[in-house]
Design a protein around this motif. Sequence first.
Motif, short mmCIF file in Angstrom:
data_model
loop_
_atom_site.label_atom_id
_atom_site.label_comp_id
_atom_site.label_asym_id
_atom_site.label_seq_id
_atom_site.Cartn_x
_atom_site.Cartn_y
_atom_site.Cartn_z
N LEU A 156 -0.79 7.07 4.24
CA LEU A 156 -1.12 7.20 5.67
C LEU A 156 -1.83 5.95 6.17
O LEU A 156 -1.60 5.49 7.30
N ASN A 157 -2.69 5.36 5.31
CA ASN A 157 -3.39 4.15 5.73
C ASN A 157 -2.46 2.97 5.86
O ASN A 157 -2.66 2.12 6.73
N ASN A 188 -0.93 3.32 9.19
CA ASN A 188 -1.90 2.96 10.22
C ASN A 188 -2.05 1.46 10.36
O ASN A 188 -2.15 0.94 11.47
N LEU A 189 -2.09 0.77 9.20
CA LEU A 189 -2.23 -0.69 9.23
C LEU A 189 -1.08 -1.32 10.00
O LEU A 189 -1.28 -2.20 10.85
N LEU A 227 0.84 -1.20 0.00
CA LEU A 227 0.00 0.00 0.00
C LEU A 227 0.87 1.25 0.00
O LEU A 227 0.61 2.21 -0.73
N GLU A 281 -3.30 9.74 1.05
CA GLU A 281 -4.20 9.03 1.97
C GLU A 281 -3.84 7.54 2.04
O GLU A 281 -3.87 6.93 3.11
N LEU A 282 -3.49 6.98 0.88
CA LEU A 282 -3.12 5.55 0.84
C LEU A 282 -1.87 5.29 1.68
O LEU A 282 -1.81 4.31 2.44
#
Lengths: 170, 105
Positions: free
Chosen positions: B41-42, B45-46, B16, B38-39
Amino acid sequence: MSPGNITLYIFVLAAFASVMVMLFTRTVFYAALALIVCLISIAGIYALLYAEFLAITQLVIYAGGVLVLILFGIMLTNRIAGKPLITESNHRVPGVIVAFGMFLTLIVAYQQTSFNTAESPPAQGNHINQIGIELMSTYVAPFEIGGLLLLVCLIGAALMASSFKKNDNA
Amino acid sequence: MTMPEYTILFTLGAFLFSAGLFIVFTKRNAIMILLGIELMLNAANLNLIVFNRQNPTSFEGQFFALFVILVAVCEATVGIAIILKAYHYFHTAVPDQISDLKEKN
């Protein structure tokens, strides 16, 4: 193979597929819809990793808030009405090199690190309850600063995006 | 949760992040660049959530991810506002074509 494992693999596969759609589509609108699918899959993975609060937050804030905002942005920056917003790509070869290098670096870093892989049970009790208590005790300073940041962003973004009339006269 | 699952989740996080980096690097539309950020940052987070699952007695990873989401929301809001403003001035959302600090007279 337990049912939880199969669900996890389905979510991982959905995230992977939607990101591939994002990489290869030229229509920005389709890319935003694929990102929604990816974020919902990641929310499912969060729920399977015992982070229920984060899963709900992801669904409500990302899939429900940020992506709708971005869809508005796509529709408002489309000059020719009725035609989809197409994005060109440039620097493809350096992009592939940089992204692949980053991927390899991260994978090598994961494999050289020893993680705590012991089968550990999740924390006892009601997670959301504990998160609320910790948010108002240990993490109250970042919580309040975050609230202030959101307020500043709200006012700043509203001011920036809504002063069209005044600038037309200048 | 056993080791193969963690490996798959770490690989997904790395993929990602790399995909987000590729999108930021190659796509020419400003909104596409926002989606790539955004991708990324995700992906971070994951990874934080997986680390938190490996040390489940505390909620540190979850709180870190929560504050990352908070800052990401602010970033997306201000980013969209700037893009709309730039589109109003220059009639394009492609950053390469925006090279003037002030509107041409």
